[in-house]
Design a protein around this motif. Structure first.
Motif, PDB file in Angstrom:
ATOM      1  N   THR A 183       0.806  -1.225   0.000  1.00 46.96           N
ATOM      2  CA  THR A 183       0.000   0.000   0.000  1.00 46.96           C
ATOM      3  C   THR A 183       0.839   1.276   0.000  1.00 46.96           C
ATOM      4  O   THR A 183       0.308   2.357  -0.248  1.00 46.96           O
ATOM      5  N   GLN A 184       2.142   1.159   0.309  1.00 45.99           N
ATOM      6  CA  GLN A 184       3.036   2.315   0.445  1.00 45.99           C
ATOM      7  C   GLN A 184       2.605   3.253   1.569  1.00 45.99           C
ATOM      8  O   GLN A 184       3.007   4.416   1.616  1.00 45.99           O
ATOM      9  N   LEU A 185       1.755   2.749   2.477  1.00 48.92           N
ATOM     10  CA  LEU A 185       1.323   3.568   3.600  1.00 48.92           C
ATOM     11  C   LEU A 185       2.392   3.602   4.678  1.00 48.92           C
ATOM     12  O   LEU A 185       3.050   2.599   4.953  1.00 48.92           O
ATOM     13  N   LEU A 186       2.545   4.766   5.310  1.00 43.72           N
ATOM     14  CA  LEU A 186       3.502   4.955   6.395  1.00 43.72           C
ATOM     15  C   LEU A 186       2.782   4.714   7.714  1.00 43.72           C
ATOM     16  O   LEU A 186       1.790   5.383   8.021  1.00 43.72           O
ATOM     17  N   ILE A 187       3.254   3.728   8.493  1.00 43.95           N
ATOM     18  CA  ILE A 187       2.593   3.328   9.733  1.00 43.95           C
ATOM     19  C   ILE A 187       3.480   3.729  10.907  1.00 43.95           C
ATOM     20  O   ILE A 187       4.613   3.242  11.020  1.00 43.95           O
ATOM     21  N   PRO A 188       3.014   4.616  11.794  1.00 43.07           N
ATOM     22  CA  PRO A 188       3.834   4.974  12.960  1.00 43.07           C
ATOM     23  C   PRO A 188       3.772   3.896  14.033  1.00 43.07           C
ATOM     24  O   PRO A 188       2.690   3.497  14.455  1.00 43.07           O
ATOM     25  N   LEU A 189       4.922   3.406  14.459  1.00 46.02           N
ATOM     26  CA  LEU A 189       4.981   2.479  15.587  1.00 46.02           C
ATOM     27  C   LEU A 189       5.126   3.235  16.897  1.00 46.02           C
ATOM     28  O   LEU A 189       4.642   2.801  17.937  1.00 46.02           O
ATOM     29  N   CYS A 190       5.816   4.373  16.830  1.00 48.01           N
ATOM     30  CA  CYS A 190       6.016   5.239  17.992  1.00 48.01           C
ATOM     31  C   CYS A 190       6.251   6.639  17.425  1.00 48.01           C
ATOM     32  O   CYS A 190       7.211   6.846  16.680  1.00 48.01           O
ATOM     33  N   LEU A 191       5.382   7.586  17.746  1.00 44.36           N
ATOM     34  CA  LEU A 191       5.377   8.871  17.046  1.00 44.36           C
ATOM     35  C   LEU A 191       5.779  10.020  17.967  1.00 44.36           C
ATOM     36  O   LEU A 191       5.138  10.276  18.996  1.00 44.36           O
ATOM     37  N   ASN A 192       6.873  10.702  17.599  1.00 40.47           N
ATOM     38  CA  ASN A 192       7.299  11.959  18.236  1.00 40.47           C
ATOM     39  C   ASN A 192       7.497  11.840  19.750  1.00 40.47           C
ATOM     40  O   ASN A 192       7.157  12.752  20.504  1.00 40.47           O
ATOM     41  N   THR A 193       8.085  10.723  20.196  1.00 42.39           N
ATOM     42  CA  THR A 193       8.252  10.533  21.646  1.00 42.39           C
ATOM     43  C   THR A 193       9.640  10.048  22.055  1.00 42.39           C
ATOM     44  O   THR A 193       9.894   9.907  23.253  1.00 42.39           O
ATOM     45  N   LEU A 194      10.542   9.778  21.112  1.00 43.48           N
ATOM     46  CA  LEU A 194      11.806   9.131  21.452  1.00 43.48           C
ATOM     47  C   LEU A 194      12.981  10.103  21.404  1.00 43.48           C
ATOM     48  O   LEU A 194      12.985  11.066  20.628  1.00 43.48           O
ATOM     49  N   ALA A 195      13.993   9.810  22.247  1.00 41.08           N
ATOM     50  CA  ALA A 195      15.196  10.637  22.346  1.00 41.08           C
ATOM     51  C   ALA A 195      16.299  10.040  21.475  1.00 41.08           C
ATOM     52  O   ALA A 195      17.028   9.149  21.910  1.00 41.08           O
ATOM     53  N   TYR A 196      16.364  10.475  20.250  1.00 38.71           N
ATOM     54  CA  TYR A 196      17.317  10.044  19.236  1.00 38.71           C
ATOM     55  C   TYR A 196      17.273   8.528  19.017  1.00 38.71           C
ATOM     56  O   TYR A 196      18.222   7.801  19.334  1.00 38.71           O
ATOM     57  N   PRO A 197      16.181   8.026  18.420  1.00 34.04           N
ATOM     58  CA  PRO A 197      16.151   6.619  18.015  1.00 34.04           C
ATOM     59  C   PRO A 197      17.115   6.392  16.864  1.00 34.04           C
ATOM     60  O   PRO A 197      17.154   7.165  15.907  1.00 34.04           O
ATOM     61  N   CYS A 198      17.898   5.322  16.946  1.00 30.58           N
ATOM     62  CA  CYS A 198      18.973   5.129  15.973  1.00 30.58           C
ATOM     63  C   CYS A 198      18.844   3.751  15.331  1.00 30.58           C
ATOM     64  O   CYS A 198      17.989   3.549  14.467  1.00 30.58           O
ATOM     65  N   GLY A 199      19.679   2.783  15.708  1.00 27.81           N
ATOM     66  CA  GLY A 199      19.680   1.483  15.056  1.00 27.81           C
ATOM     67  C   GLY A 199      18.363   0.738  15.206  1.00 27.81           C
ATOM     68  O   GLY A 199      17.655   0.885  16.205  1.00 27.81           O
ATOM     69  N   VAL A 200      18.053  -0.091  14.208  1.00 28.16           N
ATOM     70  CA  VAL A 200      16.824  -0.884  14.224  1.00 28.16           C
ATOM     71  C   VAL A 200      17.124  -2.244  13.600  1.00 28.16           C
ATOM     72  O   VAL A 200      17.889  -2.344  12.635  1.00 28.16           O
ATOM     73  N   ALA A 201      16.549  -3.313  14.168  1.00 26.69           N
ATOM     74  CA  ALA A 201      16.793  -4.671  13.669  1.00 26.69           C
ATOM     75  C   ALA A 201      15.616  -5.558  14.024  1.00 26.69           C
ATOM     76  O   ALA A 201      14.892  -5.311  15.001  1.00 26.69           O
ATOM     77  N   LEU A 202      15.432  -6.618  13.239  1.00 26.82           N
ATOM     78  CA  LEU A 202      14.346  -7.578  13.434  1.00 26.82           C
ATOM     79  C   LEU A 202      14.861  -8.833  14.127  1.00 26.82           C
ATOM     80  O   LEU A 202      16.002  -9.259  13.916  1.00 26.82           O
ATOM     81  N   SER A 203      13.990  -9.463  14.930  1.00 16.06           N
ATOM     82  CA  SER A 203      14.297 -10.777  15.482  1.00 16.06           C
ATOM     83  C   SER A 203      14.232 -11.809  14.362  1.00 16.06           C
ATOM     84  O   SER A 203      13.662 -11.547  13.299  1.00 16.06           O
ATOM     85  N   PRO A 204      14.821 -12.994  14.553  1.00 20.60           N
ATOM     86  CA  PRO A 204      14.834 -13.985  13.469  1.00 20.60           C
ATOM     87  C   PRO A 204      13.453 -14.357  12.946  1.00 20.60           C
ATOM     88  O   PRO A 204      13.270 -14.561  11.746  1.00 20.60           O
ATOM     89  N   ASP A 205      12.437 -14.433  13.827  1.00 19.99           N
ATOM     90  CA  ASP A 205      11.083 -14.755  13.366  1.00 19.99           C
ATOM     91  C   ASP A 205      10.317 -13.519  12.911  1.00 19.99           C
ATOM     92  O   ASP A 205       9.166 -13.623  12.477  1.00 19.99           O
ATOM     93  N   GLU A 206      10.953 -12.340  13.008  1.00 22.83           N
ATOM     94  CA  GLU A 206      10.405 -11.054  12.570  1.00 22.83           C
ATOM     95  C   GLU A 206       9.148 -10.645  13.335  1.00 22.83           C
ATOM     96  O   GLU A 206       8.400  -9.777  12.885  1.00 22.83           O
ATOM     97  N   LYS A 207       8.937 -11.228  14.511  1.00 29.76           N
ATOM     98  CA  LYS A 207       7.804 -10.821  15.336  1.00 29.76           C
ATOM     99  C   LYS A 207       8.155  -9.642  16.235  1.00 29.76           C
ATOM    100  O   LYS A 207       7.265  -8.960  16.741  1.00 29.76           O
ATOM    101  N   ASN A 208       9.458  -9.414  16.453  1.00 28.69           N
ATOM    102  CA  ASN A 208       9.921  -8.332  17.319  1.00 28.69           C
ATOM    103  C   ASN A 208      10.844  -7.397  16.556  1.00 28.69           C
ATOM    104  O   ASN A 208      11.652  -7.850  15.731  1.00 28.69           O
TER     105      ASN A 208
END
Length: 320
Positions: A183-208
């Motif tokens: 859909t190309q829709l942008l989904i906020p998981l956490c919006l305008n509340t974090l102090a410099y969010p940086c690295g991001v990674a998925l768990s092996p089963d991609e549930k986390n």
């Protein structure tokens, strides 16, 4: 727009070895000696190491260049580094999809770009670059920082932190987003509340989804329950140093965390290894504290580390 590539001449980089003592936390089983090897040094810092679908190693530089390295991880101690593309901005994060298309987080343009390098009929290389996402609900992004791709669903997850220092303890306006490929829709998981969010990674089963919130010195975990409904909690609270900047996760669920600090504070860097329960199992030392990127080789035998103060790219062999 179509932008001609003007790759730099390939440069041969001779590997060099460092022997850095491993730093082990409480409850660890033994001390180790981590062999750290230099894969390359650059005139400007590189970050966000990642492997493309063909198995080549890539990084991005502060000047905008995307570098590709060729050479054997196992047998060849010399590596060729060449400019594969350029975002014409200030890139911070890099990932490739299965088709070899690069997704680049660019702070200067406050956008994520899709970059393809193609060969023309006359054998020249041509770069095609287009914006993939720039805004959410008609508001400009602060400046995407890091991203990861789901191999199962094609979802793209990214952090939006702005330039270093723009989102902080005093101004926690950072966000985490997901983009649906259908859909190309942008989904906020956490919006305008974090102090410099940086690295991001998925768990092996991609549930986390794991996120390094640098200025809070902690790792967050977004859990899907039910699918596509995300719940956020603090997965691990760190102490000391400035904060975590980069993450990667092994197929067994071990999480490698770059615990960043400034070179004026300490000469050595530290990578914290955690299991899927958030328990620290190992510390790996690095010849420089300003770690800006981590990734595992496809066979997970080596950890690749980008370090800013030495403008170097390192590798260390992991214990099997």
């Amino acid at each position: 727009p179509r932008v001609p590539c003007s790759p730099l001449p390939a440069r041969r980089v001779r590997s060099r070895e460092f022997f850095a003592p491993g730093l082990w936390g409480a409850g660890s089983v033994a001390a180790n000696m981590a062999q750290m090897q230099v894969l390359g040094r650059h005139d400007v810092p590189v970050s966000s190491p990642t492997f493309g679908p063909s198995g080549d190693l890539f990084t991005i530089s502060a000047s905008g260049d995307i570098f590709r390295y060729t050479g054997s991880m196992d047998y060849d101690n010399e590596f060729q580094a060449e400019a594969w593309g350029n975002s014409a901005g200030q890139p911070q994060g890099l990932q490739f999809d299965s088709q070899g298309v690069a997704f680049v987080c660019d702070a200067a343009h406050q956008a994520i770009f899709r970059i393809m390098c193609l060969k023309t009929e006359d054998g020249l290389q041509r770069q095609e670059i287009e914006p993939y996402v720039r805004e959410y609900e008609q508001s400009q992004l602060l400046g995407p920082n890091s991203l990861c791709l789901s191999r199962q669903t094609g979802m793209l997850y990214f952090t939006d932190s702005g330039p270093f220092g723009e989102t902080s303890l005093q101004n926690p306006r950072g966000s985490v987003f997901a983009i649906s490929p259908s859909t190309q829709l942008l989904i906020p998981l956490c919006l305008n509340t974090l102090a410099y969010p940086c690295g991001v990674a998925l768990s092996p089963d991609e549930k986390n989804i794991y996120v390094a919130e640098t200025a809070m010195n902690r790792i967050l975990r977004f859990t899907q329950y039910p699918p596509q409904v995300f719940h956020c909690s603090v997965f691990h609270q760190m102490a000391g140093r400035f904060g975590p900047t980069a993450l990667c996760v092994s197929s067994s669920g071990d999480i490698y965390v770059a615990h960043f600090d400034f070179a004026d504070n300490t000469p050595m860097g530290r990578i914290v290894v955690m299991n899927s329960e958030g328990e620290v199992t190992q510390h790996i030392s690095v010849p420089g504290p300003e770690i800006t990127g981590l990734c595992l080789t496809p066979d997970e035998r080596y950890l690749i580390v980008a370090e800013r103060s030495t403008t170097s790219l390192y590798r260390t062999q992991l214990m099997q």
